[in-house]
Design an enzyme around this catalytic site. Structure first.
Site, PDB file in Angstrom:
ATOM      1  N   LYS A  26     -31.419 -22.875 -67.336  1.00  0.00           N
ATOM      2  CA  LYS A  26     -31.974 -23.746 -68.362  1.00  0.00           C
ATOM      3  C   LYS A  26     -31.026 -24.907 -68.655  1.00  0.00           C
ATOM      4  CE  LYS A  26     -34.413 -21.352 -71.328  1.00  0.00           C
ATOM      5  NZ  LYS A  26     -34.461 -20.267 -72.343  1.00  0.00           N
ATOM      6  N   GLY A 105     -38.623 -13.869 -70.739  1.00  0.00           N
ATOM      7  CA  GLY A 105     -38.734 -13.015 -71.915  1.00  0.00           C
ATOM      8  C   GLY A 105     -37.570 -12.070 -72.128  1.00  0.00           C
ATOM      9  N   MET A 107     -34.227 -12.787 -72.597  1.00  0.00           N
ATOM     10  CA  MET A 107     -33.218 -13.175 -73.561  1.00  0.00           C
ATOM     11  C   MET A 107     -33.912 -13.924 -74.694  1.00  0.00           C
ATOM     12  SD  MET A 107     -30.805 -12.011 -71.651  1.00  0.00           S
ATOM     13  CE  MET A 107     -29.296 -12.620 -72.353  1.00  0.00           C
ATOM     14  N   ARG A 352     -38.017 -25.659 -64.427  1.00  0.00           N
ATOM     15  CA  ARG A 352     -37.411 -24.751 -63.449  1.00  0.00           C
ATOM     16  C   ARG A 352     -38.393 -24.625 -62.308  1.00  0.00           C
ATOM     17  NH1 ARG A 352     -38.190 -19.669 -67.486  1.00  0.00           N
ATOM     18  NH2 ARG A 352     -40.415 -19.861 -67.661  1.00  0.00           N
ATOM     19  N   HIS A 468     -47.059 -13.472 -71.184  1.00  0.00           N
ATOM     20  CA  HIS A 468     -46.026 -12.618 -70.600  1.00  0.00           C
ATOM     21  C   HIS A 468     -46.596 -11.789 -69.456  1.00  0.00           C
ATOM     22  CE1 HIS A 468     -43.584  -8.889 -70.396  1.00  0.00           C
ATOM     23  NE2 HIS A 468     -42.598  -9.748 -70.481  1.00  0.00           N
ATOM     24  N   SER A 777     -31.899   1.112 -28.850  1.00  0.00           N
ATOM     25  CA  SER A 777     -32.739   0.817 -30.007  1.00  0.00           C
ATOM     26  C   SER A 777     -32.127   1.557 -31.180  1.00  0.00           C
ATOM     27  CB  SER A 777     -34.165   1.286 -29.750  1.00  0.00           C
ATOM     28  OG  SER A 777     -34.931   1.059 -30.900  1.00  0.00           O
ATOM     29  N   ASN A 781     -33.110   5.109 -39.335  1.00  0.00           N
ATOM     30  CA  ASN A 781     -33.434   6.176 -40.297  1.00  0.00           C
ATOM     31  C   ASN A 781     -32.477   7.340 -40.103  1.00  0.00           C
ATOM     32  OD1 ASN A 781     -35.558   4.561 -40.966  1.00  0.00           O
ATOM     33  ND2 ASN A 781     -37.105   5.813 -39.960  1.00  0.00           N
TER      34      ASN A 781
HETATM   35  P1  ADP Z   1     -37.738 -18.761 -73.017  1.00  0.00           P
HETATM   36  O1  ADP Z   1     -36.669 -18.676 -72.009  1.00  0.00           O
HETATM   37  O2  ADP Z   1     -38.191 -17.462 -73.547  1.00  0.00           O
HETATM   38  O3  ADP Z   1     -38.834 -19.668 -72.591  1.00  0.00           O
HETATM   39  P2  ADP Z   1     -36.784 -20.965 -74.566  1.00  0.00           P
HETATM   40  O4  ADP Z   1     -35.371 -21.118 -74.911  1.00  0.00           O
HETATM   41  O5  ADP Z   1     -37.259 -21.811 -73.462  1.00  0.00           O
HETATM   42  O6  ADP Z   1     -37.057 -19.448 -74.283  1.00  0.00           O
HETATM   43  O7  ADP Z   1     -37.565 -21.257 -75.886  1.00  0.00           O
HETATM   44  C1  ADP Z   1     -38.679 -20.608 -76.393  1.00  0.00           C
HETATM   45  C2  ADP Z   1     -39.686 -21.634 -76.891  1.00  0.00           C
HETATM   46  O8  ADP Z   1     -39.120 -22.507 -77.831  1.00  0.00           O
HETATM   47  C3  ADP Z   1     -40.195 -22.512 -75.777  1.00  0.00           C
HETATM   48  O9  ADP Z   1     -41.554 -22.745 -75.958  1.00  0.00           O
HETATM   49  C4  ADP Z   1     -39.413 -23.771 -75.950  1.00  0.00           C
HETATM   50  O10 ADP Z   1     -40.099 -24.876 -75.440  1.00  0.00           O
HETATM   51  C5  ADP Z   1     -39.234 -23.852 -77.444  1.00  0.00           C
HETATM   52  N1  ADP Z   1     -38.041 -24.594 -77.802  1.00  0.00           N
HETATM   53  C6  ADP Z   1     -36.792 -24.302 -77.408  1.00  0.00           C
HETATM   54  N2  ADP Z   1     -35.913 -25.218 -77.877  1.00  0.00           N
HETATM   55  C7  ADP Z   1     -36.631 -26.110 -78.574  1.00  0.00           C
HETATM   56  C8  ADP Z   1     -36.311 -27.299 -79.283  1.00  0.00           C
HETATM   57  N3  ADP Z   1     -35.065 -27.751 -79.334  1.00  0.00           N
HETATM   58  N4  ADP Z   1     -37.304 -27.960 -79.880  1.00  0.00           N
HETATM   59  C9  ADP Z   1     -38.567 -27.503 -79.806  1.00  0.00           C
HETATM   60  N5  ADP Z   1     -38.944 -26.401 -79.167  1.00  0.00           N
HETATM   61  C10 ADP Z   1     -37.996 -25.690 -78.541  1.00  0.00           C
HETATM   62 MG    MG Z   2     -38.571 -21.397 -71.874  1.00  0.00          MG
END
Ligand code: ADP
Ligand code: MG
Ligand code: MG
Length: 886
Positions: A26, A105, A107, A352, A468, A777, A781
């Site tokens: 990220k 989901g 972290m 990503r 999810h 060959s 296994n």
């Molecule tokens: P995950 O890895 O679970 O997607 P994120 O860190 O990307 O977690 O964030 C969860 C949600 O919060 C996402 O929808 C993201 O776009 C939103 N979000 C994260 N940071 C900000 C921010 N600075 N302003 C607005 N929305 C945010």
């Molecule tokens: Mg995200």
């Protein structure tokens, strides 16, 4: 002093962009997007190295980090013109985790951090929107209580539900500023009650609490499960991203959404995604409101009413589409994106490389190569060989009767049938007991991962295409139908209700992840049709690979399937499978139970025409391709009769008393048959067995050569050789029979004699053995069993634990133990080739279809790998990837 904090946005960069090892996926992509001029809210990343240090130092932060974070905050303040904790005009931030690879989901993230009883008032004033300010505050308390304080999030959700119900509302957007203010008071009460302390008002306390929680979540149970399932090392750690908030919940001109630059399910070149007006972050994936489509076409195709983003916000949509194209060109791959629109301004929050189904991966790779975005070799490297498996398996028979219960969203393709189960633990339990199960949930969460993994398919009542359940199922290659809104689950009664019908736990269900249909019972399936994209990619793979790919097959049907998938020969034809045929087993038993050579020869004479016919059919299908045929290998007792009636049949055929046969059968008992009288030891003690088999092979080969002109190339393989002398003796038998048959027929044939290398001694003495062997060959296994001293049939009890504790990185029977067994393979290859430079080398164990093992085989430059028919395409692709990586 090590630098831990890296700033991004507002034209400032501390480097590290694109370095996911340092900044996590990220963070490195946020820095990269900012550096190519995309609108990214300013922020900073605490590097993954800090995560390790945090744990090393007993979950504490070094002082230097506090200074660096202060500088990071100053950067955000400078760019935004707001101050953290300022009661008049507060800066709010998000605290986001981000490991090297995306762990969906796994972290936790905290949004709107920096709000307290004072700053919320400031936010209300500066935004001119008190409702928005209080909505943000209640969201913040709710998330903070869940993620950082680890309180019961159910009670917060319940309070929100009650607040809506009391006022007769269904949507949270209907709650007014005053309603939300009351809810905040209630929330704070819940925190007080459950935590025993008031909700933290100090913004810096909030921040450090959240940072600690992100690092803490790296060691959470669900993160550990995910790492184990995905082979992610525990020492990678996570980064923490702290970023200025932008708000999608500032009214009707604000929105939040997620998108893919191409369709992640089918791979089509069309923007794909969902968004929600007046909402924040999680709302889209959480399934709280039904999200709206991104494009007008997708909305029309789905027959949905609410306006698409293209229609509702045409200008911002245009900007977003331009960003999609920039990102695809920059990353040269399909992207998965998060964005927010704050009062008409677009902000990018994440990008990503997008997870996709195998089908989409294939199409996207081929399309991108044809668009000139990537090369053909890159396209070959882009498709996960293992995931190809999903395309090679059956789908629902379109003609089969379907009792359709309901329809949901086609979230992850493929069809699956199994017993309905309503929670992850039950799914895991029943699947471990050998039952196929479909996991049915209202919606899934990261706590369900183990159950999703155990299930054949996943069905949810709520959540969209990016929920999810959908994202995880696609990643795992599980069929999934999400958002089947008509069904409800009664967890107490263990019943699912849909359209007036009831399905009890354990009843059979079928889901079709391609159409979204949910059916009662199990529905017939048909073989996959391999599309043009598949053919194109395979052609490119074939051009790139060095190793040949053969199949393990012993029936004409398997041989045909394998050839259809591109097998270039047979690497292992196990002759004993032919013995089990009902018509032959009596003769086989007569042979085994005979008390002398004459008796054995009588029985073998009955088997000869049968084996000859088997081989002829196989040679015909293989049409001149090399066929490695292994002479009889398993312990004889595997064929022994157990039933009275079977003894009687054999007694009659052999003209011997049943009692005599029973005594002989008892004599054949072995304590450890896998290390007993089997393999070439049978041929050494009863050469007439191998004589018969060799004769059947050569006669069949000559028959086919005469008939079709495609002369077969038999490669006769002697199993379980430990010493050169064993091989020499057996090779003499085979060569003698070959000469006899050739003289009788007046025609010769090219053939090879070689051995399996499946005992450590054979691997070490490969230099001697290669004098007699024209090919090796690797029977990995048995080689794994004998090298590790682990019986494959008894390993289940401890092997799971072994993998968990990192004793072996993966199940050594699935993926070759490169360090141990692999070393024996490379020693044998080297010593064998030193004796005989043109020694042909292949692998015929289960590992021949495993991409990681295939990569190893390329490393020791084997000539071919051999895999089961359905894995042949996987092996072709994996062999190409292995060659390209070098
Ligand atoms: P995950 O890895 O679970 O997607 P994120 O860190 O990307 O977690 O964030 C969860 C949600 O919060 C996402 O929808 C993201 O776009 C939103 N979000 C994260 N940071 C900000 C921010 N600075 N302003 C607005 N929305 C945010
Ligand atoms: Mg995200
Ligand atoms: Mg073996």
């Amino acid at each position: 002093m090590t630098q831990y904090v890296y700033r991004f946005g507002g034209g400032v960069s501390d480097g590290g962009r694109g370095d996911r090892n340092l900044l996590g996926g990220k963070g490195s992509n946020l820095a990269e997007m900012a550096s190519i001029g995309l609108p990214v809210p300013p922020g900073f990343t605490i590097s993954t190295a800090m995560c390790a240090r945090y744990y090393d130092e007993g979950e504490a932060f070094p002082d230097s980090l506090r200074q660096e974070v202060a500088q990071g905050l100053a950067h955000i303040e400078q760019v935004t013109g707001k101050r953290f904790g300022d009661p008049a005009d507060p800066l709010l931030v998000s605290v986001r985790s981000g490991a090297r690879v995306s762990m969906p989901g796994m972290m936790d993230t905290v949004l709107n951090l920096g709000l307290n009883d004072e700053t919320v008032e400031g936010l209300a004033t500066t935004s001119g929107d008190p409702r928005f300010a209080w909505d943000s505050y209640r969201r913040f308390i709710q998330m903070y209580a869940d993620v950082v304080l680890d309180l019961d999030h159910g009670s917060f959700e319940e309070a929100l539900e009650v607040a809506k119900e009391d006022r007769g509302f269904t949507l949270d957007t209907e709650l007014s500023a005053d309603d939300l203010r009351e809810l905040v008071a209630e929330y704070k009460g819940l925190v007080d009650q459950q935590w025993g302390r008031p909700f933290p008002q100090g913004v810096h306390d909030q921040l450090w609490g959240a940072v600690g929680a992100v690092f803490g979540s790296w060691q959470s149970d669900r993160a550990k499960v995910y790492r184990r399932l995905n082979d992610i090392p525990a020492d990678w750690g996570t980064a923490v991203n702290i970023q200025a908030m932008v708000f999608g919940n500032m009214g009707e001109t604000s929105a939040t959404g997620v998108a893919f630059t191409r369709d992640p399910a089918k791979g089509d070149r069309a923007y794909y995604g969902e968004f929600l007006i007046n909402a924040q972050g999680e709302d889209v994936v959480a399934g709280i409101r039904t999200p709206q489509y991104l494009t007008a076409k997708a909305r029309a195709d789905a027959g949905a009413k609410p306006a698409s983003m293209e229609e509702a916000m045409p200008e911002v949509y245009g900007e977003l589409a331009a960003v999609f194209d920039t990102l695809e060109r920059h990353y040269r791959d399909m992207q998965d994106i998060e964005f927010t629109v704050e009062r008409g301004t677009l902000w990018m929050l994440q990008t990503r490389s997008g997870k996709r189904t195998a089908k989409a991966a294939l199409k996207i790779a081929v399309d991108m190569a044809e668009e000139g975005l990537i090369t053909r070799d890159e396209a070959v490297l882009r498709v996960d060989a293992q995931a190809l498996d999903q395309l090679l398996h059956p789908t629902l028979d379109p003609k089969a009767h379907r009792d359709v219960l309901t329809k949901g969203l086609p979230a992850s393709p493929g069809a699956a049938s199994g017993a309905a189960v309503f929670d992850a633990d039950t799914a895991e339990k029943r699947s471990a007991a050998g039952e196929a199960v479909i996991l049915v949930r209202t919606e899934t969460s990261p706590e369900d991962i183990h159950g999703m993994h155990a299930a054949r398919g996943i069905l949810t009542a709520r959540g969209g295409m990016t929920s999810h359940a959908a994202v995880v199922a696609r990643g795992m290659g599980r069929p999934c139908v999400s958002g089947a809104g008509a069904l409800s689950i009664d967890l107490k009664a263990r019943i699912m209700r849909v359209g007036g019908r009831e399905v009890a736990e354990g009843d059979l269900l079928t889901i079709d992840g391609a159409s979204g249909e949910v059916m009662l019972g199990s529905v017939a399936t048909v073989e996959p049709e391999l599309s043009g994209d598949f053919g194109a990619l395979m052609e490119w793979a074939d051009a790139a690979r060095r190793m040949k790919v053969r199949c393990n097959a012993e029936t004409p049907a398997d041989c045909r399937t394998a050839r259809g998938f591109g097998a270039e020969g047979i690497g292992l034809c196990r002759t004993e499978h032919m013995f089990f045929d009902a018509a032959r087993i009596t003769a086989v038993r007569q042979m085994i139970l005979a008390s002398d050579e004459a008796g054995r020869r009588t029985a073998l004479a009955k088997l000869l025409p049968e084996q000859r016919a088997d081989f002829a059919e196989i040679f015909e299908v293989m049409a001149g391709l090399p066929c490695t045929i292994r002479l009889l290998d398993p312990p004889l007792h595997e064929f022994l009769p157990t039933e009275e009636a079977d003894f009687a049949d054999v007694a009659e055929a052999a003209g011997v008393a049943v009692e005599v046969l029973k005594r002989r059968a008892a004599e054949l008992h072995e304590f450890n048959p896998m290390l007993g009288h089997r393999g070439c030891r049978l041929g050494v003690t009863y050469p007439e067995i191998y004589e018969m088999q060799a004769r059947a092979i050569f006669e069949a080969a000559l028959d086919v050569a005469e008939k079709s002109g495609d002369a077969p190339i038999p490669e006769v393989m002697i199993p379980l050789v430990a010493t050169a002398r064993e091989l020499d003796l057996m090779k003499a038998v085979v060569d003698r029979v070959a000469e006899q048959v050739f003289t009788e027929r007046g025609r010769r044939l090219e053939y090879l004699v070689g051995t399996m290398i499946e005992l450590p001694r054979a691997a070490l003495r490969a230099g001697d053995i290669a004098h007699g062997a024209e090919f090796f060959s690797f029977g990995t296994n048995d080689l794994t069993q004998t090298t590790l001293g682990v019986s494959r049939d008894d390993a289940a009890r401890f092997l799971g634990e072994y993998v968990e504790q990192g004793i072996y990185a993966r199940d050594p029977f699935v993926s070759l133990d490169v360090e141990g067994v692999g070393e024996l393979v490379s020693i044998a290859a080297e010593r064998g080739r030193a004796t005989r430079p043109d020694l042909k080398l292949g692998i015929c164990g289960e590992h021949g279809g495993d991409p990681a093992s295939i990569d190893f085989c390329e490393g020791v430059r084997l000539d071919y790998v051999s895999a089961s028919p359905y894995r042949v395409p996987i092996a072709r692709l994996a062999a190409a990837q292995a060659a390209l990586r070098r």
